[in-house]
Structure formats: C-alpha cells, structure tokens
Design an enzyme around this catalytic site. Structure first.
Site, short mmCIF file in Angstrom:
data_model
loop_
_atom_site.label_atom_id
_atom_site.label_comp_id
_atom_site.label_asym_id
_atom_site.label_seq_id
_atom_site.Cartn_x
_atom_site.Cartn_y
_atom_site.Cartn_z
N PHE A 352 0.83 -1.20 0.00
CA PHE A 352 0.00 0.00 0.00
C PHE A 352 0.87 1.25 0.00
CE2 PHE A 352 -2.96 -3.03 1.93
CZ PHE A 352 -4.18 -2.67 1.39
N ASP A 353 0.43 2.25 -0.75
CA ASP A 353 0.93 3.60 -0.53
C ASP A 353 0.30 4.08 0.78
OD1 ASP A 353 1.95 6.23 -1.03
OD2 ASP A 353 -0.04 6.80 -1.74
#
Length: 663
Positions: A352-353
């Site tokens: 995930f960012d």
C-alpha cells in the site's frame, strides 16, 4: 513487468449473439421456437398421420431454415476468419444427416442447437445488462445557465467551464465542481457508496486547481443523483471524457483482455476442432473395416461430430468472467478483464501507498495540551487565535479541528503573524509575543523548555507525529501535534485481508520511517518502508516479482503509477475522476474505500472456483458423449439435448457470481 493490452478493444465476438431481425433483438429466440414448431409438425405428420413424404419433408426443411439461419451466419463469419468452431461442426452434422436421409434428426439438431444458443444468449444478457446499465446513468440533457437565462441543451453540447443548474432529485449532467449551493449526493452509480455524500460549493480564489486536485467535497460526477437542493456546477470535463463515459468504455473493453485460462481454452479449441473433423471423416469409412452399412457409418460419424462439440467449454470461462466483472462494477470496482480478475485471486502480498490510501491524506490535530500549569482552555484559545491568521496547510488543519472538537471561536487577540521558514510562526498576543514551532525556534527566541516538554516531544515524534511547541512569556506553555491519521476502516480491512489468506501486507511511503512505522503499528501491517521515491517503490515491487511472489500495489495512480504498472495487479484508490488512475490500474476502486479490496479478492477466488467447475462439467460431458455415440448408446438427438443442457448449466452456474458477497 506485465504488458497492458490496448490493442483489441472490440466486444468479444466469440459469443455475441445479439442478432437483430424481423422480431428485433429476440429474433434468434423466435427463429429457434419456429424451428421447433416445424420439427414437431414434421414428426407428427410423419409418425402419426401417415401424410405424404413431401409434407413432413417440407416441415423439416422449414425447421432447417429457421434453426440453421443464425448458425450459418456465425459459421460463415468464423470461416472468413479461418476459424472452424462449434457452429461449423453443427452445420456439417445437419448436412450429413440430410445426406443420409435423416431429415428429422437433422432438424432436431438445428432446433435444439439454435434454442440452446438463444437461451444461452438470454441468460448471458443478465450479466451484460448490469454493465450496459452504466451507459443509461448519464442524463441526455443539461440545464445551461448563461447570464440570467437557463436553457435545456443536449449534454454533448456542453463545453468546459459552462455553468449548469442541477435541480433537486435529478441526475447530474457533467463532471464538475459545485460553485453555488450544497447538497447530499448519491454517488453509488459511480463509486458503489451506499450512503449519500455531503457536497458544498468551492470558494474560488484565483484560478481553479486541476480537476484531480480539487477537494472531493466540492466535486460532482456525471450520472450521480442530486439531493434536495438546487446546485450550480461548473463543467470541468466534456461528456466524452466524463468518468461515467470512460467507465462504460472500459467495462465494455474488459472482455477482450483474456485470462490465462481463457487463452488456454482457446488454444485447446483450435486443435480440438480439426482433430474432431479428421476423426469424423475417418469414421465415415468405418464400413470398410467393420461389418455395417455405409449409412450406419455415416450416422455414427455424425453422432460423434455432435458429441464432440465443445459448446459448454467455449462459454464456461467468458460467462464467469463477465458475471464477476459485472458484479464488481455494481459495487463500484472496475476490473479490467479476465487476466486482472484471475491475478487478483492469486495474490499473496499487498503493498500500500500511505497518504490517501491507508490514511485520510490530510493532517489532523492529534494532541493539544498545556504544560507548566498553564490553563488548558486559555492555551487552546491562544493557539486558535494565532493559527487562524496563517494560510499554512497545518495551521488550517489545527484551526478546523480545534473548532470542531472543542467548539471554540477565535477572539482575534493575535496580530502580526510572521512565518519563520522551516521553524514555525511568531505573532503578537496580548501585548507580548507567542511562538509556535520546533525546538530550534524556541531556543533562538530564548524560550525555556522543561524536561517534561522534551519527553513528550520525543515520544510523539517516535509515533510519527509532527510536533510543535508553544512558547509564551519565555516559557514553553504546551505543545500541539498533527498527523495524517489512518482511515477508520484501514485496520479492519487489513485484518480481513489477513483472514482471507494474504500473507504479507506492507506499506511503501515517501514519509519518514518513523511515520510509516507508527501507522503500520496502528493498523496491523507486517512492516513499512519509508523515505521512498517513486523509483524506489518500483524497485521494491521488482524484488518481489523476481522472487515469483504475486504482489499488488495499491495507490493513487499518479506517483505510484510505475510501481502499479510493474506489480502483478495494480489497484487504484479513488479512481473516480482520475484519468491516470483509470489508465494505469488493472483494478480501479471508484470510491476511496479500501474495504472493497477483500471483496474483489474473494470475488476473484470464487470466479476461479466456478470456472474450474464449468471446465469439469463441459469436458466431462464431451468425454462421456464421444464413446456413447461412437458405440451406439446415444443418438444425435440425445447428444444435442445433453450438450445444450450442459451449456445452459455452466452459464447458470456462472451467473451465481452476480449475487456474490464476501462472507
């Protein structure tokens, strides 16, 4: 690195039976029924009425015409592309039956085949309707405001920066920004959100920012539904570029992007059909080595030809893929084709960012407390007064949260606020000076910082918070801290992903490692990697791919685009309105809700399970029917009936995906 297929954007022709004709779109079904009527008329006149041969033959010929009309059209289209598939096999079998004077069985074959095809088409339409319905969401006209006049015009005539009026409880005609009014907008057609979202007018100072950079609380999308208030919306995208138009176009393209299973099935069909044709041709001459008549050998060959038809096999995967994609679209998730759908189910790792993906994407006031016995209410009012005079992003966040959480209003006792680059702010307050900023600013201004304040400072910084000391009358009287906090559903979503078997969940962020570690700890990630540039994220994804690990990258589709493109599956958050996200991602979550992720991964796995079931059904039927017809245990009519039954069975099995929900 995966290759994004942009070549074949036409609808998949393999099973497109939407034939028009004298009865409209249902012509094929009516032709099949008429074929059946003539077949039964021929059977009755031949068997029970003792009519002349030409009467029953005429009925069978009519059954041949109506049952074989669309079969012949499709066969000719395929032959023109040098493809010899199911329709070709059926025609050859029907012609063969006529050649050996088995007109009744040939008519039955074409009747049942055309009926099966048309019913299969009817069942498949249940999946395509929910996709095509997207195109009906957009209103056809808009109310254009020019000066004091309001005129109704076709949406195709709208231009960028036009102002349109949206009446209460009507559909919004364009992607744009609210410039007057406020309302609660039902965005479910685009984002799948079940609860309407409150939207307000933007306060324009100078030029408008780019569409993608405008706060979502001011943005509206074409096809969404206005609440109870009148709105004025400035058009920011032409109709052809609107999110709904792009969504419809992309969903209509997805079937052309075939999954590995579909490609394998296609390869199998390509060699299977020629092998069947050669084998059947050989069986025509079986009378030379077996004691039977020429007619018996031909009948056996035609029966085997019918039994070998891979009808159910051809439709088993596309029907499941289409149903799954339609189900996802209804929940506000765009899956770009069979490959992306299949890859989703194979994921073991998700990256995930941070900003805007796992977190809200904007700073929030986390702590505000006084030190050294200073009155807390006075301290909070003091901070509010100073920060309300600043235009800094952090200052705005602090002011908004102080007003919302503590119900405070600025008393305007501060003046002459001066920003000190990289350190904080300085202001006049009640005849003295007040400082809000870092330790360096306090030390330079001679502000005494107690050991208690330094302890709090160090502790909060380790948790990834941005901390500011507040100095007044030469003493640090308190501190405030802000942080981009996790989304409400981040921790729950991470746990659900673990529950469904995702082994490793990591964060890749450009923020400081401390910030990444703090967020990771709060929401239950395996680990976080901080201080990463876009090329660093790409490198991390590449390392996983080299090890053969199936990894998804979840981001906003802009600075995460390279990492998303190189991952097994690129997933874009909040893709509504974002061109880059829609183009880059394999899967686009139209809303900002990451809780859709476990659903689509579960949907992918369910679709793979149903595809396997369908393949076993279709191959099992062929494997049983070929020896049954070869050794005379089943005739042409039985073979066709079982085949068409199995075709409908796999389609109905696939349609179960339209009702899928994650348990």
């Amino acid at each position: 690195m995966k290759q994004h297929d942009h070549k074949d954007h036409n609808h998949n022709p393999d099973h497109d039976h939407d034939h028009g004709g004298i009865f409209g779109k249902n012509t094929e079904l009516y032709f099949a029924i008429i074929s059946g009527v003539f077949f039964f008329m021929g059977l009755i006149t031949e068997t029970f009425m003792g009519a002349a041969v030409w009467v029953s033959l005429g009925c069978y010929l009519a059954a041949y015409f109506f049952g074989g009309y669309f079969t012949l059209i499709e066969a000719l289209e395929k032959i023109g592309k040098r493809e010899f598939e199911i329709d070709f096999l059926m025609l050859v079998a029907a012609i063969g039956a006529a050649y050996i004077d088995r007109w009744g069985e040939g008519a039955l074959l074409l009747f049942l085949f055309s009926l099966g095809h048309s019913l299969e088409h009817y069942a498949m339409n249940k999946a395509t309707k929910s996709i095509k319905a997207l195109g009906e969401l957009s209103p056809k006209t808009a109310l254009l405001k020019k000066g004091g006049d309001i005129k109704e015009i076709p949406v195709g005539e709208l231009k960028v920066n036009d102002i349109i009026v949206v009446k209460p409880n009507t559909k919004i005609s364009a992607d744009g920004v609210i410039v007057k009014g406020g309302s609660s907008i039902d965005q479910s057609p685009i984002t799948g959100e079940s609860i309407p979202v409150d939207k307000t007018a933007i306060k324009i100072i100078g030029d408008l920012p780019e569409f993608n950079k405008i706060d979502r609380s001011h943005v509206v999308f074409n096809g969404t539904i206005n609440g109870d208030s009148v709105l004025e919306v400035q058009v920011l995208k032409l109709h052809a570029d609107a999110t709904i138009s792009r969504l419809v176009k992309m969903v209509s393209e997805v079937e052309t992007k075939k999954s590995p299973t579909q490609l394998t099935t296609k390869k199998f069909e390509k060699w299977f059909v020629p092998v069947v044709v050669v084998s059947v041709f050989s069986l025509c001459f079986l009378f030379l080595v077996v004691d039977e008549t020429v007619q018996e050998s031909l009948y056996r060959a035609i029966s085997v030809l019918v039994a070998s038809s891979p009808c159910a096999l051809a439709i088993s995967t596309p029907s499941a893929v289409l149903s799954a994609i339609a189900r996802a679209a209804k929940k506000g998730v765009l899956i770009k084709g069979g490959r992306a759908l299949e890859d989703l189910g194979s994921l073991t790792t998700i990256a995930f960012d941070k900003t805007g993906t796992l977190t809200e994407g904007k700073p929030r006031l986390v702590n505000a407390f006084s030190l050294n016995g200073f009155d807390k209410k006075e301290f909070l009012n003091l901070v509010l007064d100073v920060e309300s005079l600043s235009n800094h992003l952090l200052a705005k966040a602090i002011v908004n949260d102080l007003q919302a959480e503590y119900n405070l209003e600025s008393k305007d006792r501060s003046s002459n606020v001066m920003s000190i680059q990289g350190k904080g702010v300085k202001a006049q307050y009640n005849g003295g000076h007040i400082y809000i900023g870092n330790v360096q600013l306090m030390e330079e201004e001679g502000i005494q910082i107690s050991s208690e304040a330094l302890d709090y400072l160090g502790k909060l910084q380790k948790e990834g918070q941005t901390v500011m000391l507040v100095g007044y009358k030469e003493t640090a009287i308190g501190l405030i801290s802000v942080m981009d906090v996790p989304r409400k559903n981040s921790a729950i979503t991470i746990q659900r992903l673990k529950d469904i078997g995702i082994k490793e969940i990591i964060m890749l962020t450009g923020d400081h490692q401390n910030v990444g570690d703090a967020i990771a700890k709060q929401i239950g990630l395996n680990r976080a990697k901080g201080n990463l540039l876009p090329e660093d994220k790409l490198k991390v994804i590449g390392e996983y791919i080299k090890k053969g690990i199936k990894i998804a990258m979840v981001g906003d589709g802009v600075n995460d685009a390279p990492a998303m493109a190189s991952s097994t599956v690129g997933i874009a958050m909040g893709a509504a309105g974002s061109d880059v996200a829609l183009e880059t991602a394999d899967v686009a979550l139209m809303s900002d809700k990451i809780e859709s992720l476990p659903f689509v991964i579960g949907l992918s796995r369910k679709s793979k399970s149903i595809i396997k079931q369908n393949l076993w059904i279709s191959m099992g039927i062929v494997a049983l029917l070929i020896p049954a017809t070869l050794f005379g245990y089943a005739n042409i009519g039985v073979a066709v009936a079982i085949h068409e039954g199995s075709t409908l069975l796999v389609v109905i099995n696939a349609l179960r995906l339209l009702r899928y929900n994650l348990d």
